[in-house]
Design a protein around this motif. Structure first.
Motif, PDB file in Angstrom:
ATOM      1  N   ARG A 126      15.873  19.407  58.252  1.00 53.57           N
ATOM      2  CA  ARG A 126      15.121  20.213  59.225  1.00 53.57           C
ATOM      3  C   ARG A 126      15.027  19.477  60.564  1.00 53.57           C
ATOM      4  NH1 ARG A 126       9.669  20.133  60.538  1.00 53.57           N
ATOM      5  NH2 ARG A 126       8.807  22.082  61.390  1.00 53.57           N
ATOM      6  N   ALA A 127      14.711  18.181  60.523  1.00 52.71           N
ATOM      7  CA  ALA A 127      14.569  17.416  61.768  1.00 52.71           C
ATOM      8  C   ALA A 127      15.882  17.414  62.542  1.00 52.71           C
ATOM      9  CB  ALA A 127      14.128  15.978  61.459  1.00 52.71           C
ATOM     10  N   GLU A 128      17.003  17.270  61.801  1.00 54.51           N
ATOM     11  CA  GLU A 128      18.305  17.244  62.466  1.00 54.51           C
ATOM     12  C   GLU A 128      18.632  18.615  63.064  1.00 54.51           C
ATOM     13  OE1 GLU A 128      21.472  15.509  60.059  1.00 54.51           O
ATOM     14  OE2 GLU A 128      22.953  16.404  61.416  1.00 54.51           O
ATOM     15  N   ALA A 129      18.325  19.669  62.307  1.00 56.67           N
ATOM     16  CA  ALA A 129      18.596  21.032  62.798  1.00 56.67           C
ATOM     17  C   ALA A 129      17.770  21.327  64.048  1.00 56.67           C
ATOM     18  CB  ALA A 129      18.289  22.045  61.704  1.00 56.67           C
ATOM     19  N   ILE A 130      16.518  20.847  64.050  1.00 57.19           N
ATOM     20  CA  ILE A 130      15.656  21.065  65.225  1.00 57.19           C
ATOM     21  C   ILE A 130      16.255  20.383  66.444  1.00 57.19           C
ATOM     22  CG2 ILE A 130      13.416  20.464  66.252  1.00 57.19           C
ATOM     23  CD1 ILE A 130      12.176  20.907  63.423  1.00 57.19           C
ATOM     24  N   GLN A 131      16.696  19.131  66.264  1.00 58.13           N
ATOM     25  CA  GLN A 131      17.262  18.398  67.405  1.00 58.13           C
ATOM     26  C   GLN A 131      18.528  19.078  67.929  1.00 58.13           C
ATOM     27  OE1 GLN A 131      15.973  15.616  69.128  1.00 58.13           O
ATOM     28  NE2 GLN A 131      14.183  16.335  68.002  1.00 58.13           N
ATOM     29  N   GLU A 132      19.381  19.546  67.009  1.00 58.95           N
ATOM     30  CA  GLU A 132      20.606  20.249  67.429  1.00 58.95           C
ATOM     31  C   GLU A 132      20.261  21.539  68.181  1.00 58.95           C
ATOM     32  OE1 GLU A 132      23.904  19.399  67.353  1.00 58.95           O
ATOM     33  OE2 GLU A 132      22.906  17.491  66.904  1.00 58.95           O
ATOM     34  N   ALA A 133      19.278  22.270  67.644  1.00 61.18           N
ATOM     35  CA  ALA A 133      18.904  23.548  68.257  1.00 61.18           C
ATOM     36  C   ALA A 133      18.276  23.331  69.633  1.00 61.18           C
ATOM     37  CB  ALA A 133      17.944  24.301  67.341  1.00 61.18           C
ATOM     38  N   LEU A 134      17.497  22.260  69.765  1.00 58.00           N
ATOM     39  CA  LEU A 134      16.875  21.976  71.067  1.00 58.00           C
ATOM     40  C   LEU A 134      17.937  21.629  72.109  1.00 58.00           C
ATOM     41  CD1 LEU A 134      13.744  19.905  69.940  1.00 58.00           C
ATOM     42  CD2 LEU A 134      13.673  22.085  71.179  1.00 58.00           C
ATOM     43  N   LYS A 135      18.965  20.873  71.694  1.00 57.39           N
ATOM     44  CA  LYS A 135      20.052  20.550  72.629  1.00 57.39           C
ATOM     45  C   LYS A 135      20.802  21.820  73.036  1.00 57.39           C
ATOM     46  CE  LYS A 135      21.076  15.735  71.464  1.00 57.39           C
ATOM     47  NZ  LYS A 135      22.071  14.798  70.906  1.00 57.39           N
ATOM     48  N   ALA A 136      21.047  22.688  72.056  1.00 60.65           N
ATOM     49  CA  ALA A 136      21.723  23.957  72.369  1.00 60.65           C
ATOM     50  C   ALA A 136      20.863  24.801  73.306  1.00 60.65           C
ATOM     51  CB  ALA A 136      22.019  24.720  71.075  1.00 60.65           C
ATOM     52  N   ALA A 137      19.549  24.786  73.079  1.00 54.89           N
ATOM     53  CA  ALA A 137      18.644  25.561  73.939  1.00 54.89           C
ATOM     54  C   ALA A 137      18.629  24.985  75.355  1.00 54.89           C
ATOM     55  CB  ALA A 137      17.234  25.572  73.351  1.00 54.89           C
ATOM     56  N   ALA A 138      18.654  23.649  75.465  1.00 57.24           N
ATOM     57  CA  ALA A 138      18.659  23.011  76.790  1.00 57.24           C
ATOM     58  C   ALA A 138      19.952  23.324  77.540  1.00 57.24           C
ATOM     59  CB  ALA A 138      18.478  21.494  76.661  1.00 57.24           C
ATOM     60  N   SER A 139      21.038  23.560  76.783  1.00 63.88           N
ATOM     61  CA  SER A 139      22.332  23.799  77.440  1.00 63.88           C
ATOM     62  C   SER A 139      22.331  25.101  78.242  1.00 63.88           C
ATOM     63  CB  SER A 139      23.468  23.815  76.410  1.00 63.88           C
ATOM     64  OG  SER A 139      23.479  25.041  75.705  1.00 63.88           O
ATOM     65  N   VAL A 140      21.417  26.015  77.904  1.00 65.34           N
ATOM     66  CA  VAL A 140      21.375  27.293  78.642  1.00 65.34           C
ATOM     67  C   VAL A 140      20.842  27.082  80.068  1.00 65.34           C
ATOM     68  CG1 VAL A 140      20.489  29.649  78.673  1.00 65.34           C
ATOM     69  CG2 VAL A 140      21.252  28.640  76.520  1.00 65.34           C
ATOM     70  N   PRO A 141      19.609  26.539  80.242  1.00 62.00           N
ATOM     71  CA  PRO A 141      19.184  26.276  81.625  1.00 62.00           C
ATOM     72  C   PRO A 141      20.053  25.240  82.336  1.00 62.00           C
ATOM     73  CG  PRO A 141      17.551  25.438  80.049  1.00 62.00           C
ATOM     74  CD  PRO A 141      18.515  26.264  79.270  1.00 62.00           C
ATOM     75  N   LEU A 142      20.639  24.299  81.603  1.00 59.77           N
ATOM     76  CA  LEU A 142      21.605  23.381  82.226  1.00 59.77           C
ATOM     77  C   LEU A 142      22.770  24.168  82.821  1.00 59.77           C
ATOM     78  CD1 LEU A 142      21.846  20.374  79.735  1.00 59.77           C
ATOM     79  CD2 LEU A 142      21.793  20.152  82.224  1.00 59.77           C
ATOM     80  N   GLY A 143      23.251  25.149  82.063  1.00 64.23           N
ATOM     81  CA  GLY A 143      24.340  25.999  82.555  1.00 64.23           C
ATOM     82  C   GLY A 143      23.927  26.787  83.790  1.00 64.23           C
ATOM     83  N   VAL A 144      22.666  27.261  83.801  1.00 59.78           N
ATOM     84  CA  VAL A 144      22.165  27.980  84.978  1.00 59.78           C
ATOM     85  C   VAL A 144      22.207  27.060  86.195  1.00 59.78           C
ATOM     86  CG1 VAL A 144      20.136  29.092  86.027  1.00 59.78           C
ATOM     87  CG2 VAL A 144      20.744  29.592  83.645  1.00 59.78           C
ATOM     88  N   CYS A 145      21.759  25.814  86.022  1.00 64.03           N
ATOM     89  CA  CYS A 145      21.774  24.854  87.139  1.00 64.03           C
ATOM     90  C   CYS A 145      23.197  24.658  87.667  1.00 64.03           C
ATOM     91  CB  CYS A 145      21.189  23.514  86.703  1.00 64.03           C
ATOM     92  SG  CYS A 145      19.405  23.554  86.426  1.00 64.03           S
ATOM     93  N   GLU A 146      24.159  24.519  86.748  1.00 59.46           N
ATOM     94  CA  GLU A 146      25.548  24.299  87.174  1.00 59.46           C
ATOM     95  C   GLU A 146      26.112  25.510  87.918  1.00 59.46           C
ATOM     96  OE1 GLU A 146      27.153  23.249  83.378  1.00 59.46           O
ATOM     97  OE2 GLU A 146      26.790  21.092  83.667  1.00 59.46           O
ATOM     98  N   GLU A 147      25.848  26.693  87.383  1.00 61.69           N
ATOM     99  CA  GLU A 147      26.340  27.918  88.036  1.00 61.69           C
ATOM    100  C   GLU A 147      25.711  28.100  89.417  1.00 61.69           C
ATOM    101  OE1 GLU A 147      28.653  30.083  87.017  1.00 61.69           O
ATOM    102  OE2 GLU A 147      29.027  28.956  85.192  1.00 61.69           O
ATOM    103  N   VAL A 148      24.396  27.876  89.498  1.00 62.07           N
ATOM    104  CA  VAL A 148      23.700  28.076  90.771  1.00 62.07           C
ATOM    105  C   VAL A 148      24.189  27.081  91.813  1.00 62.07           C
ATOM    106  CG1 VAL A 148      21.486  27.932  91.963  1.00 62.07           C
ATOM    107  CG2 VAL A 148      21.618  29.044  89.762  1.00 62.07           C
ATOM    108  N   ALA A 149      24.330  25.826  91.422  1.00 52.08           N
ATOM    109  CA  ALA A 149      24.764  24.813  92.389  1.00 52.08           C
ATOM    110  C   ALA A 149      26.132  25.200  92.951  1.00 52.08           C
ATOM    111  CB  ALA A 149      24.811  23.440  91.718  1.00 52.08           C
ATOM    112  N   ALA A 150      27.029  25.677  92.087  1.00 51.23           N
ATOM    113  CA  ALA A 150      28.362  26.072  92.552  1.00 51.23           C
ATOM    114  C   ALA A 150      28.290  27.322  93.435  1.00 51.23           C
ATOM    115  CB  ALA A 150      29.277  26.318  91.342  1.00 51.23           C
ATOM    116  N   ALA A 151      27.436  28.285  93.063  1.00 52.49           N
ATOM    117  CA  ALA A 151      27.321  29.523  93.847  1.00 52.49           C
ATOM    118  C   ALA A 151      26.741  29.235  95.233  1.00 52.49           C
ATOM    119  CB  ALA A 151      26.453  30.535  93.096  1.00 52.49           C
ATOM    120  N   LEU A 152      25.772  28.332  95.292  1.00 46.87           N
ATOM    121  CA  LEU A 152      25.148  28.020  96.588  1.00 46.87           C
ATOM    122  C   LEU A 152      26.168  27.451  97.571  1.00 46.87           C
ATOM    123  CD1 LEU A 152      21.704  26.507  95.478  1.00 46.87           C
ATOM    124  CD2 LEU A 152      22.010  28.492  96.970  1.00 46.87           C
TER     125      LEU A 152
END
Lengths: 233, 233
Positions: A126-152
């Motif tokens: 469970r602890a490992e799955a939580i850590q993996e899921a949190l990293k996957a969840a963080a990758s979404v706003p990280l992706g938003v930051c990358e897209e926005v920086a390029a669009a700007l």
């Protein structure tokens, strides 16, 4: 609906909640999306909202380009503006995909927190799955930051070559991009609060810091030039 | 579709364009709305986008309130948070109405520019109609500024009494509110560029300046406190 589980962000109900299908958020009407954002449903949250605001910013840049390319009066500008239009459309599509993905990623975190934790083996899994899921969840706003920086980075071309009657929309695009970046960044940080991999966090924070410096410089420069032109009009 | 008329903002086609029905923007899906924002259609524009971003900010404040009111753990907070929830919902509704109204107001400006101007009487009637329509169009982003400034004042209550697991959403609400205010303000200014009533403009600018000082102070304070808490988590 069972007891809620605290994952350091919104209160997440256990697994059974996520057996219910999550609607494709960007297929909701604008009123439905905002109502669901406002509600006590765990998704969408701030990360999805940040993706949508970034998509609105990209769309406004596209509008300026669409009122330039194809207009005879601005023929000399077409070669500069047409590639920007294509790139902004691609950014908007990916940002709306991220707006949708945020809910799925968040559901995965909820599902991981809902895993059995009766034995030591279950607890470790469970602890490992939580850590993996949190990293996957963080990758979404990280992706938003990358897209926005390029669009700007594309907006100065619209100030130089875009239809000058739409200059205020370039400024609004810059302002929305900057706000979306900051909101997405905050959503990365709130995920990081529960992530234990310090090397990963340090690497991502350095990456985001560089992107933010670029994004904020560009957004402020575009905004200031827009205001100067609008006031001088 | 006839020749376009320049009204100092987007290029506006003459009246016949506006005989086509304008869809109710907030009844479009999120993807449809962003696609139409991006397109070469004159509406929606930056003013409508600003109203929507403000509504998203209010919705995130409501989400925090909805994860507080009704949760036993936060019973002591209910009396403080329940009135904030009701007020934010009212702000969101009005902001979405403004998001829709922006397109109608803009169509009226286009219709006024499309009026006959063959005789002196026609020219005078047209000039007056244009000025009236521009004031009506400016009233939409002005309304967004008023709604956002009032909504932002509610967010400190959520920092004090709201479910602390959603603190990042309070910060995102503040950031989106501030960005929406600035975008709406810019849309007021671009309308002012074509409005000739100097007394009206001076009065409105003073009003907006006061609102902006309030809005920015509150938004920055809420954002900074949010970041402090997220980083300390």
């Amino acid at each position: 609906m069972g007891r809620s589980v605290d994952c350091g962000q919104r209160m997440i109900a256990p697994r059974d909640r996520y057996r219910r299908p999550i609607p494709v958020l960007t297929q909701l009407t604008v009123r439905e999306y905002t109502a669901r954002l406002a509600s006590g449903e765990p998704t969408p949250g701030g990360g999805s909202g940040a993706g949508l605001v970034a998509a609105l910013g990209a769309a406004l840049g596209e509008m300026v380009a669409n009122f330039t390319v194809g207009k005879e009066k601005y023929r000399d500008a077409w070669e500069h503006v047409a590639p920007v239009l294509a790139q902004l459309t691609a950014h908007r599509d990916r940002l709306l995909d991220l707006t949708d993905r945020d809910a799925d990623a968040y559901a995965q975190v909820g599902a991981a927190y809902g895993m059995a934790k009766d034995t030591d083996e279950q607890k470790a899994a469970r602890a490992e799955a939580i850590q993996e899921a949190l990293k996957a969840a963080a990758s979404v706003p990280l992706g938003v930051c990358e897209e926005v920086a390029a669009a700007l980075e594309l907006l100065p071309v619209l100030l130089l070559h875009g239809n000058p009657n739409l200059v205020s929309d370039v400024g609004v695009a810059a302002e929305l991009g900057e706000a979306a970046f900051r909101c997405a960044w905050l959503n990365v940080e709130i995920n990081f609060a529960s992530i234990k991999d310090e090397a990963y966090k340090a690497r991502m924070r350095k990456h985001l810091e560089d992107l933010m410096a670029l994004a904020e410089n560009t957004a402020v420069a575009v905004w200031d030039e827009t205001v100067r032109r609008v006031r001088g009009a």
